[in-house]
Design a protein around this motif. Structure first.
Motif, PDB file in Angstrom:
ATOM      1  N   VAL A  19       0.842  -1.201   0.000  1.00  0.00           N
ATOM      2  CA  VAL A  19       0.000   0.000   0.000  1.00  0.00           C
ATOM      3  C   VAL A  19       0.877   1.251   0.000  1.00  0.00           C
ATOM      4  CG1 VAL A  19      -1.722   1.311   1.311  1.00  0.00           C
ATOM      5  CG2 VAL A  19      -1.941  -1.170   1.112  1.00  0.00           C
ATOM      6  N   GLU A  22       2.375   1.692  -3.502  1.00  0.00           N
ATOM      7  CA  GLU A  22       1.323   2.038  -4.468  1.00  0.00           C
ATOM      8  C   GLU A  22       0.865   3.482  -4.314  1.00  0.00           C
ATOM      9  OE1 GLU A  22      -0.919  -2.197  -5.441  1.00  0.00           O
ATOM     10  OE2 GLU A  22      -1.756  -0.841  -3.937  1.00  0.00           O
ATOM     11  N   ARG A  23       0.528   3.840  -3.058  1.00  0.00           N
ATOM     12  CA  ARG A  23      -0.024   5.190  -2.834  1.00  0.00           C
ATOM     13  C   ARG A  23       1.027   6.268  -3.027  1.00  0.00           C
ATOM     14  NH1 ARG A  23      -4.332   5.045   2.044  1.00  0.00           N
ATOM     15  NH2 ARG A  23      -5.510   3.243   1.304  1.00  0.00           N
ATOM     16  N   SER A  24       2.290   5.966  -2.722  1.00  0.00           N
ATOM     17  CA  SER A  24       3.331   6.993  -2.836  1.00  0.00           C
ATOM     18  C   SER A  24       3.752   7.205  -4.275  1.00  0.00           C
ATOM     19  CB  SER A  24       4.575   6.591  -2.032  1.00  0.00           C
ATOM     20  OG  SER A  24       4.238   6.223  -0.730  1.00  0.00           O
ATOM     21  N   THR A  25       3.715   6.140  -5.065  1.00  0.00           N
ATOM     22  CA  THR A  25       4.350   6.232  -6.389  1.00  0.00           C
ATOM     23  C   THR A  25       3.432   5.854  -7.544  1.00  0.00           C
ATOM     24  OG1 THR A  25       5.083   3.925  -6.394  1.00  0.00           O
ATOM     25  CG2 THR A  25       6.526   5.513  -5.314  1.00  0.00           C
ATOM     26  N   GLY A  26       2.322   5.198  -7.251  1.00  0.00           N
ATOM     27  CA  GLY A  26       1.463   4.714  -8.331  1.00  0.00           C
ATOM     28  C   GLY A  26       2.010   3.484  -9.034  1.00  0.00           C
ATOM     29  N   ASP A 198       7.257   2.153   5.338  1.00  0.00           N
ATOM     30  CA  ASP A 198       5.900   1.654   5.068  1.00  0.00           C
ATOM     31  C   ASP A 198       4.922   2.019   6.187  1.00  0.00           C
ATOM     32  OD1 ASP A 198       7.867  -0.253   6.209  1.00  0.00           O
ATOM     33  OD2 ASP A 198       6.100  -1.464   6.649  1.00  0.00           O
ATOM     34  N   GLU A 202       2.055   8.737   4.716  1.00  0.00           N
ATOM     35  CA  GLU A 202       1.153   9.885   4.585  1.00  0.00           C
ATOM     36  C   GLU A 202       1.004  10.560   5.946  1.00  0.00           C
ATOM     37  OE1 GLU A 202      -2.127   8.014   2.672  1.00  0.00           O
ATOM     38  OE2 GLU A 202      -3.004   7.281   4.527  1.00  0.00           O
ATOM     39  N   ALA A 211       7.144   8.045   2.081  1.00  0.00           N
ATOM     40  CA  ALA A 211       6.730   8.254   0.687  1.00  0.00           C
ATOM     41  C   ALA A 211       7.857   8.879  -0.120  1.00  0.00           C
ATOM     42  CB  ALA A 211       5.483   9.125   0.648  1.00  0.00           C
TER      43      ALA A 211
END
Lengths: 219, 104
Positions: A19, A22-26, A198, A202, A211
């Motif tokens: 997660v 994914e959320r930090s970098t796409g 991790d 955010e 991130a």
């Protein structure tokens, strides 16, 4: 961009890593089971997550280092694929000889789980470049065996070659040699660290500095 | 003429296999300790507790582990060499630990 998170029996930060990345970098993240002998093709990052792989039997990371997937991880890392080991992942990197040194029981024997301030000692690695001029970061540690050990020659070499990436800034929580919290290999593509990016990707988690690390390597 | 009795020799373990008869087995004992230069925090804690019990003279407490297992063959030299390889590859982390091997 494509990343793989290796899942060992007893890993417990594998979802957090997936997660977080994914959320930090796409980036697209694939979970890879420890029994797989092959990694997905075209990886830009391999993550060895935190947890208690194989119940920490024998030594932390020792059994995981012998699992089928680690042959492929060692090969990929030696071929230059960026590889990040967090917490138990750091221990596995040391047991697999991808990183030098070892992690001992914490000096005060206690499992420690708390946010720590870090000094970014080397901001020029592919894992820290996005921090720019910043030289501090905040992340959480959660470990019972995070006490980095190396003989004096190794410690001198790590410091001399810029391989010490993170140090504990204000206090040394676990007795680590020279306050070391994270190191890279000589080639600069394998990072092991006890603090958890991790758990800090955010602001709602108390810090988004993790991130920045993920963006550095997958940006 | 001495009578040949199939079975284990003294000090050795043997198992009966229907196809091959008696197969010699040896017993290995591996002891793993943190190297002298490496701080043994468990040892220190135990030392403090022993002092608390009044055993003031206790010093240099080290905590290690013992790993025992059987392995095939009857040649102690070969068995010892094999067990040392196992120590180097898995049973001990030679960055921080030293080991002692006994085979019988």
């Amino acid at each position: 961009m494509k990343a793989a998170v290796i899942v060992f029996p007893g890993s417990n930060c594998d979802r957090d890593c997936a997660v977080g990345v994914e959320r930090s970098t796409g980036a697209k993240v694939e979970m890879v089971w420890h029994g797989d002998a092959e990694l997905p093709k075209g990886l830009d990052l391999i993550v060895l997550p935190g947890g208690f792989s194989y119940g920490d039997y024998l030594r932390c990371g020792a059994m995981a280092s012998q699992s089928p997937v680690m042959k492929a991880v060692v090969k990929a890392a030696n071929d230059g694929v960026p590889t990040l080991g967090v917490c138990n992942g750091f221990q596995i990197l040391c047991e697999s000889h991808l990183l030098p040194g070892a992690l001992l029981r914490n000096e005060k024997l206690k499992y420690i789980c708390k946010p720590v301030d870090l000094e970014i000692v080397n901001g020029n690695t592919r894992f820290t470049a996005a921090f720019g001029e910043r030289r501090t970061a905040r992340m959480t540690i959660g470990n019972g065996e995070g006490n980095f050990f190396g003989d004096e020659d190794l410690l001198d070499r790590l410091e001399g070659e810029g391989q010490v990436v993170f140090r504990y800034a204000n206090e040394n929580p676990n007795g680590s040699a020279r306050n070391i919290a994270g190191i890279v290999n000589a080639k600069g593509n394998v990072l092991g660290m006890m603090p958890h990016p991790d758990r800090a990707f955010e602001a709602e988690l108390g810090s988004a500095d993790g991130a920045v690390l993920f963006k550095s390597v997958l940006g | 003429m001495a009578l040949e009795i199939p079975g284990p020799r003294i000090g050795q373990v043997a198992v009966r296999d229907d196809k091959n008869g008696w197969i010699e087995r040896m017993r290995a004992k591996v002891q793993v300790f943190l190297k002298p230069g490496v701080l043994d925090v468990q040892g220190k804690a135990i030392e403090g507790a022993l002092h608390g019990l009044g055993f003031d003279g206790v010093d240099h407490v080290r905590v290690g582990k013992t790993i025992e297992f059987d392995l095939p063959g009857g040649d102690p030299a070969k068995a010892e060499a094999d067990v040392k390889t196992m120590c180097e590859k898995l049973l001990a982390n030679t960055v921080i630990e030293s080991y002692r091997v006994e085979v019988a």
